[in-house]
Structure formats: C-alpha cells, structure tokens
Design an enzyme around this catalytic site. Structure first.
Site: not given
Ligand code: EPU
Length: 421
Positions: A307, A123-127, A94, A329, A24
């Site tokens: 994870d 897994r939205p990316i609104d933020q 991702r 999460i 990551n």
């Molecule tokens: N979320 C929102 N809006 C956003 C972004 C996130 O509502 O704009 C929510 C997600 O739906 C979730 C929470 O916030 O409920 C946390 O999501 P986060 O953005 O932290 O996770 P991510 O960036 O999608 C990364 C890792 C994941 C790891 C998570 C949490 C990468 C590529 N992915 O995902 O890794 O589980 O952080 O630590 O770095 C893995 O390695 O198997 C994996 C899934």
C-alpha cells in the site's frame, strides 16, 4: 457531483499533523460488530467513504447504528435479521467480503456478491472460501454472488496457501463463534489483524497468536458489549511521511505507532532522510540537497507494504539515481506510473518490476487516479511538482483518506477542490 483537485506544488510541508484511525482496521471491526450479542461502540474511526458504506450495509441488514463521524459508532446488532448484502453496496468496497465471515459467524448464512474495491490485481478469495469450508460451511456461487451456509460451524485447522490479510480476517470472524478451536496457519501478521483480535477479545472472544503466523481462536457462544478504539492508520502515517520527505519538509506526525512504520522508516533513512520517533510520533526531515534512489520489494508485514509502494514510487521519481521497485503482492499495482510519466517521471515497467530513473523535477499535469493508493501517489507527486497538478477521480482518495487535503493544507500545501461541470 464530480470534483477535481488542484495542487500547486513546491511548498515544503512543515508543522504537526494528527493521523486518523486505520481504514483497514475499521473495515474489519465494523462488520465484526455483528458478532456481538449486545450493543457495542467503536471509537477513532476515520471519516471516510468506506466507513459510510459499511454503515449502510449494517443498517440494510437490520442493525441499529448511531454514527457520529469523528466521535463514535454504536452498533446494536440484535435486530439484524438480514443475511444478504446488495450488489449496489458490495461493489463499492473490497471489505464487503468481511460480511461473509461476520454473517457466517453470526447466523450460519451469508449472501454477498463478489466485492468491489481497487482494481490492482485479480484478487481471488479462494483462500477465504477454503477457510470457511474447513469450518464446515458450503459455498455456492450464483450469478456473481457467494451463498455460504453452515448448519453448524465447527473449529478446525486452516492452512493458507498464500498469506492473505482478507482471508485471515474472514476466518477469524467466522471462527470467533464457531464450536471448538480454529487454528489458522500461515496467517497474515499486519497490525490490523492484531487490532481485530484485540477488538474480538474485548467482547470476550478467545483469540491468541495474532501478529504471528499461527492464530488460535476458541469459539464463544456469547460475545458481550465493549467500547473499543481502532489503531491509527499505518498507511496514512506512511503517506504523510513520504509527502514530508517529497517536499523537502519537516513534519511531525502525531498519534501514530512508530513500530508499524519500520520498513518505511528504514527506506527513508537509506535515502538520506532524517526520521526520528518517540512513543506515538514520528518526525520526518528532508534536506534541500535531495534524496538517494533505493530499491523496494513489497512484502507481507513486517516487509515493505504494497500500500505504500505507490506513494513511495512518486517520491523516487526525483531521487538521485535509479530505483528498482518490485511489486510482489498485486500484479496490477503500477497503473499510476503512466500518470507520473505525464508529470515528467522516467519509468519503465517490466512485468512486476518498475525501473525509476530519477529526474531533476516533476511538472504539473492533469492526471487521473486509478485506485486509492494511486491517488496517494498523485497527491505526493503534485505536492513536489513545479506548477499545477489537476487530479481527477477523487472518489478513490475519499474512500480511504480522511480530510487529506485539509491535513496537507494545514502543513502549508496549496490544494483546493472544485466541481467539474
Ligand atoms: N490471494 C489469493 N487468494 C485469496 C486471497 C488473496 O490468491 O483467497 C492473493 C491476492 O491475489 C494477493 C495476495 O494474496 O496477491 C494478498 O492478498 P490479501 O488477501 O492479503 O489482500 P486483500 O485482503 O485483498 C488487504 C487490504 C489491501 C492491502 C492488502 C495487502 C483491505 C480491505 N484491503 O487486501 O489494502 O493492499 O491487504 O496488505 O484490508 C488499500 O488499502 O489500498 C488496499 C488495497
């Protein structure tokens, strides 16, 4: 070519193993090379499919990449004129969403389809988009592709409504070259956030506060060459610790960062497993009398990592007593439990809680990986089960674990792969 893995369980893992570079971290640092104004070199990258896809993406954008797996990757981003990632590439992982922040920071424009990766929730990316908007960028979503443009990126305050690893990284990438200072509030604190900040700073960026929930980034016009080694993989370290405990083994994991593992170490100690550490090594020893059930609640760092919830749940299937696992999460991160049930696990799922009643032992069965860490859970289960476990859909495991079966076999596991006709 499709393959399956065959694991004959019941061999206690014993010996010493070295952890690879962090997945990551790697998937954030590689896109970040696009922000450099000179060639730069990254070391200690894991040899995994996600890294190979990112090499393809950088090359498709026009960057020159010299990648020697297991040694180094040198990226010369100067010829990169591209601003668009193909659907074929974006859907493979991702972290393709980091091209949004990196391209925005580099040239003020990015076209990236909605990313792929593990289906563990919506897994939205609104933020991320909200962060880019705070810096002055406009987003249009057409046919599943985000087109983000900024005439000029200007540093600003970004308040995240939820703690997001991806959002924090993406805003750091865009802000590194924005005009003025960006302050991210409610930032994620995971080790790879700190590592990305260190990488950016090694190129002359001004990032402060990474590892706390407020990060300040003073944008710089020019970022210079660097050679940077990514940190060891926190989740691979944890997976190996759990595998050692699950097989009643005695394993030393070298080249890791024990302070990143505190939440897991605390849980393993609570279960009656012996864990000791030194500067860059952890030793895990489990007694033959078995382990106690514990409750787990996943949380952002430094809490128990989501994870590791999946591999940990495999270990808990044979613990003495009943464990309660709360996944806070991702709403869909219990899909591996059905597969563990095929192997004799007793699990009930209620919304985001799994109740795991420890059984005497698991037995081998054919099982299918549904996402990366589900794959890790099935590996752990296969290592501890009686008989042979067949694991299908190995591409998930290959996306994120470097040479995992070779590492486990060097510790005494009985694993081999074979092609499926
Ligand atoms: N979320 C929102 N809006 C956003 C972004 C996130 O509502 O704009 C929510 C997600 O739906 C979730 C929470 O916030 O409920 C946390 O999501 P986060 O953005 O932290 O996770 P991510 O960036 O999608 C990364 C890792 C994941 C790891 C998570 C949490 C990468 C590529 N992915 O995902 O890794 O589980 O952080 O630590 O770095 C893995 O390695 O198997 C994996 C899934």
């Amino acid at each position: 070519m499709k393959e399956r893995m065959l694991i004959t369980g019941g061999h206690p893992l014993q010996g010493t193993v070295r952890v690879s570079g962090g997945k990551n971290t790697a998937v954030a640092v590689i896109p970040a090379t696009l922000l450099c104004d000179e060639p730069c070199t990254i070391e200690n990258l894991p040899d995994i499919d996600d890294v190979r896809v990112l090499v393809d993406i950088l090359q498709s954008l026009g960057a020159r990449v010299d990648y020697v797996p297991g040694a180094f990757m040198t990226v010369d981003p100067r010829p990169a004129e591209g601003r668009e990632v193909s659907y074929q590439d974006a859907r493979k992982l991702r972290a393709s969403y980091y091209l949004l922040g990196a391209l925005l920071g580099r040239c003020g424009e990015a076209k990236v389809p909605y990313p792929g990766g593990c289906r563990i929730g919506s897994r939205p990316i609104d933020q991320h988009l909200k962060g880019f908007a705070s810096l002055g960028a406009e987003t249009e979503e057409i046919g599943g592709t985000y087109h983000i443009v900024a005439e000029e990126l200007v540093g600003s305050d970004v308040f995240f409504d939820v703690v997001t690893v991806g959002g924090t990284i993406n805003v750091m990438l865009a802000a590194a070259k924005a005009k003025g200072t960006t302050i991210i509030y409610n930032a994620a604190k995971e080790p790879h956030i700190v590592d990305l900040a260190n990488f950016l700073n090694s190129m002359g960026a001004k990032v402060k506060g990474a590892g706390t929930d407020v990060i300040r980034i003073k944008g710089q016009g020019y970022l210079h060459t660097t050679t940077y080694a990514v940190i060891p993989d926190q989740i691979e370290t944890g997976t190996l610790m759990i595998a050692a405990a699950a097989t009643r083994g005695d394993v030393v994991i070298n080249g890791c960062i024990p302070t990143h593992m505190e939440a897991l170490t605390a849980k393993l100690l609570e279960m009656g497993i012996r864990v000791t550490d030194s500067d860059d090594a952890i030793r895990v020893r489990s007694s033959s009398s078995g382990v106690r059930a514990v409750n787990i609640k996943t949380q952002v760092y430094p809490g128990f990592p989501t994870d590791l919830q999946q591999p940990m749940s495999a270990l808990l299937t044979t613990a003495r007593g009943t464990s309660v696992i709360q996944e806070t999460i991702f709403e869909n991160r219990f899909r591996h439990m059905d597969e563990l049930s095929r192997m004799g696990a007793r699990v009930r799922i209620m919304d985001r809680t799994a109740i795991v009643e420890g059984v005497e032992e698991l037995h081998g069965a054919p099982v299918t990986t549904t996402d990366l860490r589900a794959g890790a859970a099935l590996l752990v289960a296969g290592l501890m089960a009686r008989g042979v476990t067949e694991i299908y859909e190995l591409e998930y495991i290959d996306r994120g674990y470097e040479h995992i079966e070779q590492k486990l076999c060097s510790l005494g596991a009985d694993i081999h792969r074979e092609a499926i006709c």
